[in-house]
Scaffold this motif. Structure first.
Motif, PDB file in Angstrom:
ATOM      1  N   ALA A   1       0.848  -1.191   0.000  1.00 42.25           N
ATOM      2  CA  ALA A   1       0.000   0.000   0.000  1.00 42.25           C
ATOM      3  C   ALA A   1       0.881   1.237   0.000  1.00 42.25           C
ATOM      4  O   ALA A   1       1.922   1.258   0.668  1.00 42.25           O
ATOM      5  CB  ALA A   1      -0.920   0.002   1.222  1.00 42.25           C
ATOM      6  N   THR A   2       0.479   2.242  -0.760  1.00 39.89           N
ATOM      7  CA  THR A   2       1.272   3.474  -0.833  1.00 39.89           C
ATOM      8  C   THR A   2       0.432   4.670  -0.393  1.00 39.89           C
ATOM      9  O   THR A   2      -0.800   4.652  -0.482  1.00 39.89           O
ATOM     10  CB  THR A   2       1.741   3.764  -2.276  1.00 39.89           C
ATOM     11  N   ASP A   3       1.120   5.686   0.076  1.00 47.23           N
ATOM     12  CA  ASP A   3       0.457   6.971   0.307  1.00 47.23           C
ATOM     13  C   ASP A   3       1.511   8.069   0.337  1.00 47.23           C
ATOM     14  O   ASP A   3       2.655   7.823   0.741  1.00 47.23           O
ATOM     15  CB  ASP A   3      -0.345   6.984   1.613  1.00 47.23           C
TER      16      ASP A   3
ATOM     17  N   ASN B   1      -5.228  -4.811  13.576  1.00 37.77           N
ATOM     18  CA  ASN B   1      -6.018  -5.894  12.985  1.00 37.77           C
ATOM     19  C   ASN B   1      -5.172  -7.151  12.703  1.00 37.77           C
ATOM     20  O   ASN B   1      -5.641  -8.069  12.020  1.00 37.77           O
ATOM     21  CB  ASN B   1      -6.689  -5.423  11.696  1.00 37.77           C
ATOM     22  N   GLU B   2      -3.940  -7.144  13.198  1.00 38.46           N
ATOM     23  CA  GLU B   2      -3.024  -8.270  12.996  1.00 38.46           C
ATOM     24  C   GLU B   2      -2.976  -8.688  11.543  1.00 38.46           C
ATOM     25  O   GLU B   2      -3.358  -9.804  11.163  1.00 38.46           O
ATOM     26  CB  GLU B   2      -3.435  -9.437  13.899  1.00 38.46           C
ATOM     27  N   CYS B   3      -2.497  -7.762  10.748  1.00 45.84           N
ATOM     28  CA  CYS B   3      -2.606  -7.914   9.310  1.00 45.84           C
ATOM     29  C   CYS B   3      -1.292  -7.459   8.672  1.00 45.84           C
ATOM     30  O   CYS B   3      -0.750  -6.408   9.018  1.00 45.84           O
ATOM     31  CB  CYS B   3      -3.761  -7.011   8.888  1.00 45.84           C
ATOM     32  N   GLU B   4      -0.779  -8.269   7.732  1.00 45.58           N
ATOM     33  CA  GLU B   4       0.521  -7.945   7.151  1.00 45.58           C
ATOM     34  C   GLU B   4       0.367  -7.163   5.850  1.00 45.58           C
ATOM     35  O   GLU B   4      -0.068  -7.702   4.832  1.00 45.58           O
ATOM     36  CB  GLU B   4       1.269  -9.242   6.895  1.00 45.58           C
ATOM     37  N   VAL B   5       0.719  -5.904   5.911  1.00 47.20           N
ATOM     38  CA  VAL B   5       0.696  -5.046   4.723  1.00 47.20           C
ATOM     39  C   VAL B   5       2.038  -4.324   4.689  1.00 47.20           C
ATOM     40  O   VAL B   5       2.528  -3.867   5.722  1.00 47.20           O
ATOM     41  CB  VAL B   5      -0.429  -3.993   4.808  1.00 47.20           C
ATOM     42  N   THR B   6       2.644  -4.221   3.503  1.00 51.27           N
ATOM     43  CA  THR B   6       3.887  -3.452   3.378  1.00 51.27           C
ATOM     44  C   THR B   6       3.542  -2.063   2.875  1.00 51.27           C
ATOM     45  O   THR B   6       2.984  -1.914   1.783  1.00 51.27           O
ATOM     46  CB  THR B   6       4.842  -4.143   2.373  1.00 51.27           C
ATOM     47  N   PHE B   7       3.844  -1.066   3.693  1.00 48.93           N
ATOM     48  CA  PHE B   7       3.498   0.312   3.338  1.00 48.93           C
ATOM     49  C   PHE B   7       4.721   1.047   2.800  1.00 48.93           C
ATOM     50  O   PHE B   7       5.817   0.923   3.360  1.00 48.93           O
ATOM     51  CB  PHE B   7       2.976   1.061   4.578  1.00 48.93           C
ATOM     52  N   TYR B   8       4.507   1.817   1.745  1.00 41.01           N
ATOM     53  CA  TYR B   8       5.571   2.658   1.206  1.00 41.01           C
ATOM     54  C   TYR B   8       5.083   4.085   1.059  1.00 41.01           C
ATOM     55  O   TYR B   8       3.989   4.318   0.525  1.00 41.01           O
ATOM     56  CB  TYR B   8       6.007   2.166  -0.180  1.00 41.01           C
ATOM     57  N   GLN B   9       5.928   5.026   1.488  1.00 47.61           N
ATOM     58  CA  GLN B   9       5.591   6.437   1.311  1.00 47.61           C
ATOM     59  C   GLN B   9       5.998   6.862  -0.095  1.00 47.61           C
ATOM     60  O   GLN B   9       7.078   6.508  -0.581  1.00 47.61           O
ATOM     61  CB  GLN B   9       6.341   7.270   2.361  1.00 47.61           C
ATOM     62  N   GLY B  10       5.128   7.602  -0.768  1.00 50.57           N
ATOM     63  CA  GLY B  10       5.480   8.119  -2.086  1.00 50.57           C
ATOM     64  C   GLY B  10       4.243   8.479  -2.875  1.00 50.57           C
ATOM     65  O   GLY B  10       3.109   8.233  -2.451  1.00 50.57           O
TER      66      GLY B  10
END
Ligand code: GLN
Length: 286
Positions: free
Chosen positions: A144-146, A162-171
């Motif tokens: 996910a990006t923002d 929510n015990e959930c694996e998401v890889t976040f990237y800024q951009g």
């Protein structure tokens, strides 16, 4: 101290001429007291504890100032998951749950036999879409990006909560994915799509982040940006799913055709019967 019943009815009287609904006030009480409707009726005549009463009165004041209930109680429910929100992130909308449901259905249909499916939520805000999708489909490798650091902080907190694996990237939109050479089976986005000069509800205008709402003069700014660069991040057989404004179908499809003239697409209506989603199938057989 007064009972829950008396407190509630007193407020109903007070807000009679104001622009907030009885339902909002009741929800405020339920959320602050951590009660279901049933709990409330069972305890209707019990005395309301003083600290909750104070919080509640403060909340009613904020409602009367047009502040959205979700910022007052600090969360919204989205696809059955608690998503915490603050004024740096858009409050997840019910329509967007339909986007999630349709992505899940299409993913099942097109990628049924796959062990891992790479997917990204572009402009994730509170993280609601990414989190709901990943919770519902563990096979997703979820990115996910923002552009907003503060939004990403909230999104990461929500994923942890929510015990959930998401890889976040800024951009900016797709850029973090392009930079890392990530290739997607599914691209999802609910970008800001309200035309700058369009009037919106007072509570939205005054309290929600404009960076998450407005998409340039015609509302299409971010779709253009995505369509222009999507070839760099989607796989040869993939699909893209967008939330769109109810009156933007023709303009967005015209924009899409400039960049993906051969791809099959579908515009879906939300439960209110309004055009709300665009799905684009890239080399996928029906
Ligand atoms: N649907 C939201 C609203 O009407 C807008 C969300 C968005 O711009 N993506 O307030």
């Amino acid at each position: 101290m007064a009972s829950y019943h008396d407190v509630l009815w007193q407020t109903f009287k007070e807000i009679k001429d104001a622009d907030i609904s009885d339902e909002a006030v009741q929800l405020l009480m339920l959320e602050l007291c951590n009660m279901s409707h049933n709990d409330l009726y069972l305890h209707y005549n019990d005395e309301m504890p003083e600290d909750l009463y104070k919080q509640y009165q403060d909340g009613v004041k904020r409602l009367l100032n047009n502040e959205p209930l979700q910022y007052i109680v600090g969360h919204q429910w989205f696809y059955g998951y608690q998503i915490n929100v603050n004024p740096e992130v858009l409050i997840p909308r019910y329509e967007t749950e339909e986007l999630v449901a349709n992505v899940l259905a299409d993913s099942d249909y097109y990628f049924k036999d796959r062990e891992e499916i790479t997917i990204a939520d572009v402009g994730t805000g509170s993280g609601s879409i990414a989190i709901a999708l990943k919770k519902e489909e563990p096979k997703f490798r979820m990115y996910a990006t923002d552009i907003s650091d503060t939004a990403l902080k909230q999104a990461q907190e929500n994923a942890d909560f929510n015990e959930c694996e998401v890889t976040f990237y800024q951009g900016d939109m797709l850029q973090p994915l392009i930079d890392r050479n990530i290739k997607l089976d599914i691209l999802v986005s609910n970008p800001p799509y309200i035309p700058v000069h369009q009037e919106v509800q007072k509570s939205v205008e005054e309290y929600e982040p404009h960076v998450a709402l407005f998409g340039g003069n015609d509302g299409l700014f971010f779709y253009r940006k995505i369509f222009e660069n999507a070839h760099k991040v989607i796989k040869e057989h993939s699909f893209m799913a967008f939330e769109i404004g109810y009156d933007e179908k023709d303009a967005i499809v015209a924009e899409l055709k400039k960049h993906f003239p051969l791809d099959r697409y579908d515009v879906l209506k939300d439960l209110n019967g309004k055009d709300r989603m665009l799905f684009v199938y890239h080399n996928l057989e029906e």
